[in-house]
Design a protein around this motif. Structure first.
Motif, PDB file in Angstrom:
ATOM      1  N   ALA A   9       0.846  -1.195   0.000  1.00 17.95           N
ATOM      2  CA  ALA A   9       0.000   0.000   0.000  1.00 17.95           C
ATOM      3  C   ALA A   9       0.877   1.239   0.000  1.00 17.95           C
ATOM      4  CB  ALA A   9      -0.918  -0.009   1.220  1.00 17.95           C
ATOM      5  N   LEU A  10       0.550   2.176  -0.870  1.00 16.20           N
ATOM      6  CA  LEU A  10       1.321   3.400  -1.017  1.00 16.20           C
ATOM      7  C   LEU A  10       0.421   4.617  -0.887  1.00 16.20           C
ATOM      8  CD1 LEU A  10       3.327   2.416  -4.219  1.00 16.20           C
ATOM      9  CD2 LEU A  10       4.113   2.273  -1.843  1.00 16.20           C
ATOM     10  N   ARG A  11       0.950   5.667  -0.283  1.00 15.17           N
ATOM     11  CA  ARG A  11       0.275   6.965  -0.301  1.00 15.17           C
ATOM     12  C   ARG A  11       0.852   7.740  -1.479  1.00 15.17           C
ATOM     13  NH1 ARG A  11      -1.094   9.413   5.527  1.00 15.17           N
ATOM     14  NH2 ARG A  11      -2.040   7.548   6.353  1.00 15.17           N
ATOM     15  N   VAL A  12      -0.028   8.360  -2.230  1.00 11.94           N
ATOM     16  CA  VAL A  12       0.386   9.094  -3.427  1.00 11.94           C
ATOM     17  C   VAL A  12      -0.285  10.461  -3.445  1.00 11.94           C
ATOM     18  CG1 VAL A  12       0.799   6.976  -4.748  1.00 11.94           C
ATOM     19  CG2 VAL A  12      -1.446   8.048  -4.829  1.00 11.94           C
ATOM     20  N   THR A  13       0.255  11.368  -4.245  1.00  8.66           N
ATOM     21  CA  THR A  13      -0.307  12.719  -4.309  1.00  8.66           C
ATOM     22  C   THR A  13      -1.560  12.784  -5.168  1.00  8.66           C
ATOM     23  OG1 THR A  13       1.189  13.250  -6.127  1.00  8.66           O
ATOM     24  CG2 THR A  13       1.911  13.847  -3.906  1.00  8.66           C
ATOM     25  N   ASP A  14      -1.724  11.876  -6.132  1.00  8.78           N
ATOM     26  CA  ASP A  14      -2.867  11.906  -7.051  1.00  8.78           C
ATOM     27  C   ASP A  14      -3.244  10.464  -7.399  1.00  8.78           C
ATOM     28  OD1 ASP A  14      -4.525  12.024  -9.341  1.00  8.78           O
ATOM     29  OD2 ASP A  14      -3.559  13.862 -10.046  1.00  8.78           O
ATOM     30  N   VAL A  15      -4.284   9.937  -6.755  1.00  8.47           N
ATOM     31  CA  VAL A  15      -4.665   8.538  -6.952  1.00  8.47           C
ATOM     32  C   VAL A  15      -5.026   8.245  -8.405  1.00  8.47           C
ATOM     33  CG1 VAL A  15      -6.277   6.709  -6.290  1.00  8.47           C
ATOM     34  CG2 VAL A  15      -5.282   8.172  -4.527  1.00  8.47           C
ATOM     35  N   PRO A  16      -5.906   9.032  -9.058  1.00 15.69           N
ATOM     36  CA  PRO A  16      -6.226   8.721 -10.454  1.00 15.69           C
ATOM     37  C   PRO A  16      -4.999   8.728 -11.376  1.00 15.69           C
ATOM     38  CG  PRO A  16      -7.899  10.176  -9.554  1.00 15.69           C
ATOM     39  CD  PRO A  16      -6.782  10.087  -8.539  1.00 15.69           C
ATOM     40  N   ALA A  17      -4.073   9.646 -11.167  1.00 14.36           N
ATOM     41  CA  ALA A  17      -2.850   9.674 -11.983  1.00 14.36           C
ATOM     42  C   ALA A  17      -1.997   8.433 -11.714  1.00 14.36           C
ATOM     43  CB  ALA A  17      -2.045  10.947 -11.700  1.00 14.36           C
ATOM     44  N   ALA A  18      -1.935   8.001 -10.457  1.00 17.86           N
ATOM     45  CA  ALA A  18      -1.161   6.799 -10.127  1.00 17.86           C
ATOM     46  C   ALA A  18      -1.809   5.564 -10.731  1.00 17.86           C
ATOM     47  CB  ALA A  18      -1.025   6.662  -8.609  1.00 17.86           C
ATOM     48  N   VAL A  19      -3.139   5.514 -10.710  1.00 15.30           N
ATOM     49  CA  VAL A  19      -3.859   4.392 -11.337  1.00 15.30           C
ATOM     50  C   VAL A  19      -3.523   4.342 -12.826  1.00 15.30           C
ATOM     51  CG1 VAL A  19      -6.151   3.580 -12.042  1.00 15.30           C
ATOM     52  CG2 VAL A  19      -5.736   4.232  -9.664  1.00 15.30           C
ATOM     53  N   GLU A  20      -3.604   5.481 -13.487  1.00 18.41           N
ATOM     54  CA  GLU A  20      -3.275   5.539 -14.920  1.00 18.41           C
ATOM     55  C   GLU A  20      -1.841   5.065 -15.172  1.00 18.41           C
ATOM     56  OE1 GLU A  20      -2.965   8.734 -18.593  1.00 18.41           O
ATOM     57  OE2 GLU A  20      -4.105   9.283 -16.803  1.00 18.41           O
ATOM     58  N   HIS A  21      -0.932   5.473 -14.316  1.00 17.84           N
ATOM     59  CA  HIS A  21       0.472   5.064 -14.409  1.00 17.84           C
ATOM     60  C   HIS A  21       0.598   3.542 -14.353  1.00 17.84           C
ATOM     61  CE1 HIS A  21       4.820   5.149 -13.454  1.00 17.84           C
ATOM     62  NE2 HIS A  21       4.518   4.240 -12.546  1.00 17.84           N
ATOM     63  N   TYR A  22      -0.022   2.928 -13.355  1.00 17.36           N
ATOM     64  CA  TYR A  22       0.079   1.474 -13.206  1.00 17.36           C
ATOM     65  C   TYR A  22      -0.623   0.733 -14.340  1.00 17.36           C
ATOM     66  CZ  TYR A  22       2.420   1.564  -8.714  1.00 17.36           C
ATOM     67  OH  TYR A  22       3.355   1.741  -7.733  1.00 17.36           O
ATOM     68  N   GLU A  23      -1.751   1.260 -14.801  1.00 14.05           N
ATOM     69  CA  GLU A  23      -2.451   0.626 -15.919  1.00 14.05           C
ATOM     70  C   GLU A  23      -1.637   0.721 -17.212  1.00 14.05           C
ATOM     71  OE1 GLU A  23      -7.122   1.207 -14.592  1.00 14.05           O
ATOM     72  OE2 GLU A  23      -6.228   2.651 -15.983  1.00 14.05           O
ATOM     73  N   THR A  24      -1.106   1.901 -17.473  1.00 14.52           N
ATOM     74  CA  THR A  24      -0.378   2.138 -18.724  1.00 14.52           C
ATOM     75  C   THR A  24       0.968   1.429 -18.754  1.00 14.52           C
ATOM     76  OG1 THR A  24      -1.445   4.291 -18.962  1.00 14.52           O
ATOM     77  CG2 THR A  24       0.574   3.932 -20.225  1.00 14.52           C
ATOM     78  N   LEU A  25       1.733   1.572 -17.693  1.00 15.10           N
ATOM     79  CA  LEU A  25       3.092   1.015 -17.688  1.00 15.10           C
ATOM     80  C   LEU A  25       3.149  -0.476 -17.396  1.00 15.10           C
ATOM     81  CD1 LEU A  25       5.197   3.776 -15.930  1.00 15.10           C
ATOM     82  CD2 LEU A  25       5.063   3.250 -18.363  1.00 15.10           C
TER      83      LEU A  25
END
Length: 154
Positions: A9-25
């Motif tokens: 589990a990670l805390r991030v500054t922008d959850v939707p952007a992090a989701v996009e990052h993990y989905e894309t990469l």
């Protein structure tokens, strides 16, 4: 007992952007487990190909990150056959209770209930115990590519 790694589990500054990052990469499939604007903060679960999970939380929000830094690692999780038995064993071995075993039902997934518990090991790391396959029902109900849900504030 059968145990295996479940998630980080990670805390991030922008959850939707992090989701996009993990989905894309990384080709993750994802599901939001708490909406933007909610009291616990936005949270999402991203499943890596092959099954390991990355849980993403809004910075400075949510129970799962209490007592942790504002960004970065919150906890890691181990899935087990019996959460209660594994929790009792951890406490008996000298770990400290963070939250005793409880059945959890997420607001976005009514009727989906899973068992979880948290403890701190001897070094202070937070470990979550999860029942095996707890996230299957979440992904079964999720809409692929759906935008993050939002709570309307009045």
């Amino acid at each position: 007992m059968t145990a295996r790694f479940n998630h980080v589990a990670l805390r991030v500054t922008d959850v939707p952007a992090a989701v996009e990052h993990y989905e894309t990469l990384y080709g993750c499939r994802s599901v939001y487990i708490s909406p933007i604007g909610s009291a616990p903060g936005c949270a999402a679960l991203c499943e890596l190909p092959g099954g390991p999970l990355v849980e993403l939380f809004e910075a400075d929000m949510g129970f799962a990150g209490l007592g942790c830094g504002s960004l970065g690692l919150i906890h890691h999780a181990i899935s087990v056959d019996d959460v209660d038995e594994a929790f009792r064993a951890a406490i008996a071995a000298g770990s400290t209770e963070v939250r005793s075993p409880a059945d959890i039902e997420l607001d976005l997934f009514p009727g989906v209930v899973f068992r979880t518990a948290f403890y701190r090991d001897g070094d202070g790391a937070v470990i979550e115990l999860m029942q095996h396959n707890w996230s299957d029902a979440l992904f079964a109900r999720a809409t692929p590519g759906a935008p993050p849900p939002t709570v309307r504030r009045v």
